[in-house]
Design a protein around this motif. Structure first.
Motif, PDB file in Angstrom:
ATOM      1  N   TYR A  61      65.467   0.206  68.179  1.00 32.17           N
ATOM      2  CA  TYR A  61      65.401   1.454  67.399  1.00 32.17           C
ATOM      3  C   TYR A  61      66.836   1.927  67.103  1.00 32.17           C
ATOM      4  CZ  TYR A  61      60.519   1.450  68.840  1.00 32.17           C
ATOM      5  OH  TYR A  61      59.209   1.102  69.062  1.00 32.17           O
ATOM      6  N   TRP A  62      67.509   1.221  66.202  1.00 29.40           N
ATOM      7  CA  TRP A  62      68.924   1.448  65.992  1.00 29.40           C
ATOM      8  C   TRP A  62      69.229   2.788  65.325  1.00 29.40           C
ATOM      9  CZ3 TRP A  62      72.603  -3.229  65.069  1.00 29.40           C
ATOM     10  CH2 TRP A  62      72.427  -4.147  66.111  1.00 29.40           C
ATOM     11  N   GLU A  63      68.331   3.281  64.475  1.00 29.57           N
ATOM     12  CA  GLU A  63      68.586   4.598  63.881  1.00 29.57           C
ATOM     13  C   GLU A  63      68.544   5.687  64.954  1.00 29.57           C
ATOM     14  OE1 GLU A  63      69.724   5.711  61.032  1.00 29.57           O
ATOM     15  OE2 GLU A  63      70.026   3.599  60.559  1.00 29.57           O
ATOM     16  N   ASP A  64      67.579   5.588  65.856  1.00 28.23           N
ATOM     17  CA  ASP A  64      67.518   6.541  66.968  1.00 28.23           C
ATOM     18  C   ASP A  64      68.759   6.388  67.858  1.00 28.23           C
ATOM     19  OD1 ASP A  64      65.038   7.521  66.185  1.00 28.23           O
ATOM     20  OD2 ASP A  64      63.964   5.975  67.312  1.00 28.23           O
ATOM     21  N   ALA A  65      69.152   5.145  68.083  1.00 26.68           N
ATOM     22  CA  ALA A  65      70.341   4.893  68.911  1.00 26.68           C
ATOM     23  C   ALA A  65      71.583   5.505  68.256  1.00 26.68           C
ATOM     24  CB  ALA A  65      70.532   3.398  69.112  1.00 26.68           C
ATOM     25  N   ARG A  66      71.688   5.396  66.928  1.00 29.84           N
ATOM     26  CA  ARG A  66      72.862   5.959  66.241  1.00 29.84           C
ATOM     27  C   ARG A  66      72.929   7.471  66.403  1.00 29.84           C
ATOM     28  NH1 ARG A  66      71.410   2.175  62.089  1.00 29.84           N
ATOM     29  NH2 ARG A  66      72.841   0.392  62.142  1.00 29.84           N
ATOM     30  N   VAL A 121      71.952   9.284  68.898  1.00 32.83           N
ATOM     31  CA  VAL A 121      72.447   9.588  70.246  1.00 32.83           C
ATOM     32  C   VAL A 121      73.910   9.171  70.387  1.00 32.83           C
ATOM     33  CG1 VAL A 121      72.097   9.176  72.701  1.00 32.83           C
ATOM     34  CG2 VAL A 121      70.125   9.306  71.173  1.00 32.83           C
ATOM     35  N   ALA A 122      74.236   8.002  69.857  1.00 30.29           N
ATOM     36  CA  ALA A 122      75.607   7.484  69.984  1.00 30.29           C
ATOM     37  C   ALA A 122      76.595   8.342  69.178  1.00 30.29           C
ATOM     38  CB  ALA A 122      75.658   6.030  69.523  1.00 30.29           C
ATOM     39  N   ARG A 123      76.160   8.917  68.069  1.00 29.01           N
ATOM     40  CA  ARG A 123      77.046   9.825  67.321  1.00 29.01           C
ATOM     41  C   ARG A 123      77.406  11.039  68.170  1.00 29.01           C
ATOM     42  NH1 ARG A 123      73.305   8.855  62.796  1.00 29.01           N
ATOM     43  NH2 ARG A 123      74.308   7.345  61.402  1.00 29.01           N
ATOM     44  N   HIS A 124      76.427  11.537  68.914  1.00 24.74           N
ATOM     45  CA  HIS A 124      76.698  12.666  69.807  1.00 24.74           C
ATOM     46  C   HIS A 124      77.709  12.242  70.880  1.00 24.74           C
ATOM     47  CE1 HIS A 124      76.017  16.360  72.011  1.00 24.74           C
ATOM     48  NE2 HIS A 124      75.820  15.656  73.112  1.00 24.74           N
ATOM     49  N   PHE A 125      77.544  11.044  71.398  1.00 22.25           N
ATOM     50  CA  PHE A 125      78.489  10.519  72.396  1.00 22.25           C
ATOM     51  C   PHE A 125      79.899  10.478  71.810  1.00 22.25           C
ATOM     52  CE2 PHE A 125      80.771   7.118  74.535  1.00 22.25           C
ATOM     53  CZ  PHE A 125      80.464   7.315  75.866  1.00 22.25           C
ATOM     54  N   LEU A 126      80.028  10.019  70.573  1.00 22.57           N
ATOM     55  CA  LEU A 126      81.342   9.962  69.914  1.00 22.57           C
ATOM     56  C   LEU A 126      81.946  11.349  69.770  1.00 22.57           C
ATOM     57  CD1 LEU A 126      80.754   7.354  67.041  1.00 22.57           C
ATOM     58  CD2 LEU A 126      81.981   7.005  69.196  1.00 22.57           C
ATOM     59  N   ARG A 127      81.112  12.322  69.410  1.00 22.45           N
ATOM     60  CA  ARG A 127      81.630  13.694  69.240  1.00 22.45           C
ATOM     61  C   ARG A 127      82.080  14.278  70.574  1.00 22.45           C
ATOM     62  NH1 ARG A 127      77.198  14.021  65.541  1.00 22.45           N
ATOM     63  NH2 ARG A 127      75.861  14.927  67.153  1.00 22.45           N
ATOM     64  N   VAL A 128      81.274  14.082  71.610  1.00 25.32           N
ATOM     65  CA  VAL A 128      81.590  14.665  72.931  1.00 25.32           C
ATOM     66  C   VAL A 128      82.911  14.126  73.479  1.00 25.32           C
ATOM     67  CG1 VAL A 128      80.869  14.706  75.353  1.00 25.32           C
ATOM     68  CG2 VAL A 128      79.212  15.199  73.539  1.00 25.32           C
ATOM     69  N   ARG A 185      78.504  -3.077  67.026  1.00 27.96           N
ATOM     70  CA  ARG A 185      77.408  -3.582  66.182  1.00 27.96           C
ATOM     71  C   ARG A 185      76.633  -2.416  65.587  1.00 27.96           C
ATOM     72  NH1 ARG A 185      74.720  -7.728  70.553  1.00 27.96           N
ATOM     73  NH2 ARG A 185      76.674  -8.574  71.383  1.00 27.96           N
ATOM     74  N   LEU A 186      76.410  -1.398  66.396  1.00 33.94           N
ATOM     75  CA  LEU A 186      75.599  -0.268  65.960  1.00 33.94           C
ATOM     76  C   LEU A 186      76.234   0.459  64.774  1.00 33.94           C
ATOM     77  CD1 LEU A 186      72.994   1.265  66.829  1.00 33.94           C
ATOM     78  CD2 LEU A 186      74.480   2.786  68.147  1.00 33.94           C
ATOM     79  N   PHE A 187      77.567   0.592  64.794  1.00 32.40           N
ATOM     80  CA  PHE A 187      78.249   1.364  63.753  1.00 32.40           C
ATOM     81  C   PHE A 187      78.971   0.473  62.739  1.00 32.40           C
ATOM     82  CE2 PHE A 187      78.105   4.741  67.092  1.00 32.40           C
ATOM     83  CZ  PHE A 187      77.321   5.624  66.373  1.00 32.40           C
ATOM     84  N   HIS A 188      78.725  -0.833  62.765  1.00 32.07           N
ATOM     85  CA  HIS A 188      79.360  -1.716  61.794  1.00 32.07           C
ATOM     86  C   HIS A 188      78.943  -1.312  60.374  1.00 32.07           C
ATOM     87  CE1 HIS A 188      81.209  -5.292  60.132  1.00 32.07           C
ATOM     88  NE2 HIS A 188      80.083  -5.532  59.445  1.00 32.07           N
ATOM     89  N   GLY A 189      79.939  -1.038  59.533  1.00 32.94           N
ATOM     90  CA  GLY A 189      79.644  -0.631  58.159  1.00 32.94           C
ATOM     91  C   GLY A 189      79.221   0.812  58.015  1.00 32.94           C
ATOM     92  N   PRO A 206      79.942   5.121  58.649  1.00 32.95           N
ATOM     93  CA  PRO A 206      81.107   6.018  58.594  1.00 32.95           C
ATOM     94  C   PRO A 206      81.809   6.187  59.947  1.00 32.95           C
ATOM     95  CG  PRO A 206      79.238   6.957  57.419  1.00 32.95           C
ATOM     96  CD  PRO A 206      78.722   5.744  58.137  1.00 32.95           C
ATOM     97  N   GLU A 207      81.063   5.970  61.033  1.00 30.16           N
ATOM     98  CA  GLU A 207      81.640   6.177  62.373  1.00 30.16           C
ATOM     99  C   GLU A 207      82.317   4.934  62.928  1.00 30.16           C
ATOM    100  OE1 GLU A 207      78.473   6.604  61.579  1.00 30.16           O
ATOM    101  OE2 GLU A 207      78.056   8.765  61.729  1.00 30.16           O
TER     102      GLU A 207
END
Length: 241
Positions: A51-56, A58-65, A89-93, A95-96
């Motif tokens: 579920y990569w969209e769901d993972a993104r 959560v991972a975007r929040h991790f990047l912000r924190v 892999r998750l953020f390849h291509g 904006p993050e």
């Protein structure tokens, strides 16, 4: 050195003393420890399940924190592998991508950080007992961390480090693998614990709470004369009662 703590979900929910012990050890080694309270999950469960969209999200929040963190340290090879390796892999291509790559270079697993970055392997710890080390999968295979935990364990007073066969074999947890294939997962854990017993160990020590949960659960259900511990349990002496 300023260090931001990343305390993974399983540590927070099941073994909080591991996060607390890590914080105390790092402070004792001269680090200025900071805990960002807005942190949540790294996104690995959703990523591993596809579920990569769901993972993104959560991972975007991790990047912000952790965007302003000079160094991030976590007591988990698995979650550090998510932030350092799988996030690429998750953020390849995406904006993050640049932010994820930059943060990946500042995230470290606890033993890796203590030995490689702080140059310490003797933390003055004492622990009585025979210990077998289990090399957690992500720590070993994704991060390439193998010798650092052993260097720390070898310097613990009173600890006898014994070597078990197949120390690098998986414990059978594997996130949802344990849910989807419980019989196979249990068989893998039993094999691991059998090797520890053959080596004469009283404790199996590792760097991921997911592995601790897996092995300790089987130990308790089968009534085995063993105990599964995180490396921080041994080095900090916390949570051993």
């Amino acid at each position: 050195m300023e260090v931001w703590l990343f305390v993974p979900c399983l540590v927070d929910q099941f073994y909080p003393e591991v996060g607390e012990g890590m914080a105390r050890i790092l402070a004792r080694l001269g680090c200025r420890v900071h805990y960002p309270p807005a942190q949540t999950c790294c996104g690995q469960p959703a990523f591993n399940t596809g579920y990569w969209e769901d993972a993104r999200r959560v991972a975007r929040h991790f990047l912000r924190v952790f965007a302003d963190a000079p160094v991030v340290v976590a007591p988990s090879g698995s979650c550090v592998a998510m932030a350092r390796v799988f996030s690429q892999r998750l953020f390849h291509g995406q904006p993050e991508q640049e932010a994820a790559t930059a943060l990946a270079q500042r995230v470290f697993e606890f033993s890796e950080f203590v030995v490689k970055r702080l140059g310490q392997d003797d933390l003055g710890a004492r622990f009585e007992g025979k210990v077998a080390y289990h090399a957690s999968c992500h720590l070993l295979r994704e991060l390439g961390v193998s010798e650092e935990p052993l260097r720390l364990l070898r310097k613990v007073r009173g600890l006898e480090l014994v070597e078990m066969n197949d120390a690098q074999a998986c414990c059978g947890f594997g996130g949802t693998f344990a849910v989807k294939f419980p019989e196979l997962s249990t068989a893998m854990a039993l094999y691991k614990l059998e090797q520890a017993q053959k080596a004469g160990a009283e404790y199996v020590v590792m760097n991921d709470i997911s592995c601790v949960l897996q092995l300790q659960g089987v130990i308790e259900r089968r009534g085995l004369p063993l105990r599964a511990l995180h490396l921080v349990h041994v080095l900090s002496g916390e949570g051993l009662a």
